[in-house]
Design an enzyme around this catalytic site. Structure first.
Site, PDB file in Angstrom:
ATOM      1  N   PHE A  61     -22.823  58.758  -7.829  1.00 32.94           N
ATOM      2  CA  PHE A  61     -23.821  57.842  -8.365  1.00 32.94           C
ATOM      3  C   PHE A  61     -23.607  56.478  -7.738  1.00 32.94           C
ATOM      4  O   PHE A  61     -22.474  56.119  -7.404  1.00 32.94           O
ATOM      5  CB  PHE A  61     -23.695  57.731  -9.888  1.00 32.94           C
ATOM      6  CG  PHE A  61     -24.553  58.731 -10.616  1.00 32.94           C
ATOM      7  CD1 PHE A  61     -24.264  60.080 -10.558  1.00 32.94           C
ATOM      8  CD2 PHE A  61     -25.650  58.310 -11.350  1.00 32.94           C
ATOM      9  CE1 PHE A  61     -25.056  61.012 -11.209  1.00 32.94           C
ATOM     10  CE2 PHE A  61     -26.455  59.228 -12.012  1.00 32.94           C
ATOM     11  CZ  PHE A  61     -26.150  60.575 -11.946  1.00 32.94           C
ATOM     12  N   LYS A  77     -23.165  54.577   1.121  1.00 32.99           N
ATOM     13  CA  LYS A  77     -22.086  55.098   0.276  1.00 32.99           C
ATOM     14  C   LYS A  77     -21.967  56.619   0.426  1.00 32.99           C
ATOM     15  O   LYS A  77     -20.885  57.178   0.499  1.00 32.99           O
ATOM     16  CB  LYS A  77     -22.380  54.729  -1.182  1.00 32.99           C
ATOM     17  CG  LYS A  77     -21.185  54.614  -2.070  1.00 32.99           C
ATOM     18  CD  LYS A  77     -21.542  53.903  -3.369  1.00 32.99           C
ATOM     19  CE  LYS A  77     -21.588  52.383  -3.202  1.00 32.99           C
ATOM     20  NZ  LYS A  77     -21.861  51.678  -4.448  1.00 32.99           N
ATOM     21  N   ILE A  85     -11.724  58.212  -7.010  1.00 37.13           N
ATOM     22  CA  ILE A  85     -11.665  59.638  -7.376  1.00 37.13           C
ATOM     23  C   ILE A  85     -12.649  60.456  -6.551  1.00 37.13           C
ATOM     24  O   ILE A  85     -12.299  61.487  -5.964  1.00 37.13           O
ATOM     25  CB  ILE A  85     -11.956  59.806  -8.896  1.00 37.13           C
ATOM     26  CG1 ILE A  85     -10.994  58.940  -9.717  1.00 37.13           C
ATOM     27  CG2 ILE A  85     -11.866  61.266  -9.302  1.00 37.13           C
ATOM     28  CD1 ILE A  85     -11.363  58.806 -11.175  1.00 37.13           C
ATOM     29  N   ASP A 145     -12.777  49.628 -10.470  1.00 37.18           N
ATOM     30  CA  ASP A 145     -12.221  49.690  -9.110  1.00 37.18           C
ATOM     31  C   ASP A 145     -10.809  49.105  -9.055  1.00 37.18           C
ATOM     32  O   ASP A 145     -10.026  49.446  -8.186  1.00 37.18           O
ATOM     33  CB  ASP A 145     -13.131  48.926  -8.139  1.00 37.18           C
ATOM     34  CG  ASP A 145     -14.443  49.666  -7.926  1.00 37.18           C
ATOM     35  OD1 ASP A 145     -14.409  50.909  -7.854  1.00 37.18           O
ATOM     36  OD2 ASP A 145     -15.498  48.999  -7.866  1.00 37.18           O
ATOM     37  N   PRO A 188      -7.381  54.390  -7.584  1.00 39.59           N
ATOM     38  CA  PRO A 188      -7.779  55.452  -6.657  1.00 39.59           C
ATOM     39  C   PRO A 188      -9.286  55.681  -6.735  1.00 39.59           C
ATOM     40  O   PRO A 188      -9.868  55.580  -7.825  1.00 39.59           O
ATOM     41  CB  PRO A 188      -7.010  56.684  -7.164  1.00 39.59           C
ATOM     42  CG  PRO A 188      -6.571  56.354  -8.545  1.00 39.59           C
ATOM     43  CD  PRO A 188      -6.483  54.866  -8.635  1.00 39.59           C
ATOM     44  N   ASN A 225     -15.959  48.386 -17.146  1.00 41.34           N
ATOM     45  CA  ASN A 225     -17.335  48.327 -16.656  1.00 41.34           C
ATOM     46  C   ASN A 225     -18.291  48.625 -17.791  1.00 41.34           C
ATOM     47  O   ASN A 225     -17.924  49.305 -18.740  1.00 41.34           O
ATOM     48  CB  ASN A 225     -17.562  49.415 -15.596  1.00 41.34           C
ATOM     49  CG  ASN A 225     -16.960  49.073 -14.271  1.00 41.34           C
ATOM     50  OD1 ASN A 225     -16.765  47.906 -13.951  1.00 41.34           O
ATOM     51  ND2 ASN A 225     -16.650  50.089 -13.511  1.00 41.34           N
TER      52      ASN A 225
END
Ligand code: CTP
Length: 400
Positions: free
Chosen positions: A323, A337, A307, A279, A305, A210
């Site tokens: 975030f 989210k 986290i 992801d 996973p 990313n």
């Protein structure tokens, strides 16, 4: 006042008539509990002698960059690392111009380049010099790089004129320093953080990842530390140096980051996930470099996973902050989210636009927590981090 107990402040004194007030400032900071070391520029020594500051601080005053005896006592890099805060008071127009240009032609300007701690300017100069576009331009450049500026005040000046340019009074500067450290609102609190991005190998030379510079996470880790927290920062690959007085752990992949977080999470009170974690990862990592002998290459990816979600779902979770980087309907997606992952707070920002975001020095955030929101407008990431750290500290303290 004892709001500066155990804080290490490096007082930088540059040339100006306000130098005499720096002696009073030194006493005020000491009375508030801070440990002080003083660095003077050659011009400052034309106004006040180093002996004044030596007698008051009980330590040798540092004046020379290339003096073997001073370097032997504490070399300039150690001095730069020693400080929790570098306070330049008074900060002259000339000194601001030099550091705005990244110069390192005396000990104090070299320290400003070498320190990872917050540098604060307390300007003092004639009002015309202060309002001059050259000085204002230098100030803006320094603010954009994360410097803070306290003052100047308006009023009568030593030159007989009246206007902006007076150094803030020593008591006011001392009060600013106390507020900066937030009275140690996170003293003794363990904070675990993730930052940067992760790299998921495809073969020995390629990876899936990313975009993230790590700047926001590193700035936030430093602000949490400045509020008194013991910070452990688990970071993916970044070009940023490990911040001073923070436990830094470097990882590469999401699985490594996950393992490291799980190893440290039990002892943390606050968990802040700033990292842009991949992801998905390739299901198979080729042992050798993949050759481009196919027209279409298909990669199979498997989920990594989550986290943050795993930490928030623990039986006794820490205070969790996530975030959200969104390109549209920022607040809507971020709040969804926050609820889905059961977070205490979420910080949302817009990505994919020209301003702010990944590589930028600036950013803007929308903070969301239970039935409340706050918008932090576009500003330097260091300033934004300070505001965010204060809000996290406030909400954490309200939750215990
Ligand atoms: N996060 C994490 N572990 C992951 C993925 C994300 O800890 N494997 C954390 C990030 O550090 C950040 C937050 O979760 O704090 C981002 O949430 P996420 O749902 O992963 O964001 P997106 O990937 O953008 O989600 P979506 O694709 O659903 O929008």
């Amino acid at each position: 006042m004892s709001g500066l107990a155990n804080r290490k402040i490096l007082l930088g004194v540059t040339g100006g008539i306000a130098c005499y007030k720096s002696a009073v400032l030194l006493r005020a900071l000491q009375e508030a509990g801070a440990e002080l070391r003083v660095v003077m520029t050659p011009a400052a020594q034309a106004f006040v002698t180093p002996l004044t500051f030596q007698a008051l601080s009980g330590h040798d005053v540092y004046t020379e960059l290339l003096d073997p005896s001073q370097e032997a006592a504490m070399d300039h890099i150690s001095l730069a690392r020693w400080a929790d805060l570098v306070l330049i008071a008074p900060a002259s127009a000339d000194f601001m111009a030099r550091i705005a240009n990244g110069m390192a032609n005396d000990l104090l300007s070299t320290l400003c380049l070498a320190t990872e701690s917050q540098v604060v300017l307390a300007p003092a100069m004639n009002r015309v010099m202060w309002l001059n576009p050259a000085t204002q331009d230098n100030l803006q450049r320094l603010l954009a790089r994360g410097y803070l500026c306290w003052g100047p005040d308006e009023g009568e000046q030593a030159c007989g004129e009246s206007g902006p340019g007076r150094m803030l009074e020593p008591e006011a500067l001392c009060q600013q320093a106390v507020s900066h450290f937030g009275n140690g609102v996170l003293d003794g609190v363990n904070v675990l953080m993730t930052a940067g991005s992760t790299r998921e190998p495809i073969d020995p030379v390629r990876f899936v990842g990313n975009r993230s510079s790590g700047k926001m996470g590193y700035a936030l880790a430093q602000s949490m530390r400045d509020l008194g927290a013991d910070v452990t920062l688990i970071s993916g690959p970044t070009s940023l140096a490990a911040p001073a007085k923070i436990v830094s752990i470097r990882v590469e992949t999401a699985e490594e980051m996950h393992a490291s977080v799980m190893e440290h999470v039990d002892s943390c009170d606050i968990f802040v996930a700033v990292a842009a974690v991949a992801d998905y990862r390739p299901s198979l990592v080729a042992a050798d470099k993949i050759k481009k002998n196919k027209e279409i290459l298909t990669l199979e990816l498997v989920r990594n996973p989550d986290i943050l979600a795993e930490v928030a779902a623990m039986e006794h979770p820490p205070f969790t902050v996530g975030f959200a980087a969104e390109t549209e309907q920022i607040e809507h997606y971020a709040d969804e989210k926050r609820r889905r992952k059961r977070l205490n707070m979420i910080a949302a920002n817009r990505v994919g636009s020209d301003e702010g975001g990944f590589e930028s020095e600036q950013n803007a955030l929308i903070l969301l927590w239970q039935d409340a929101r706050e918008e932090l407008p576009m500003m330097a990431k260091s300033q934004l981090a300070q505001r965010l750290a204060e809000r996290i500290a406030e909400q954490y303290n309200a939750s215990i």
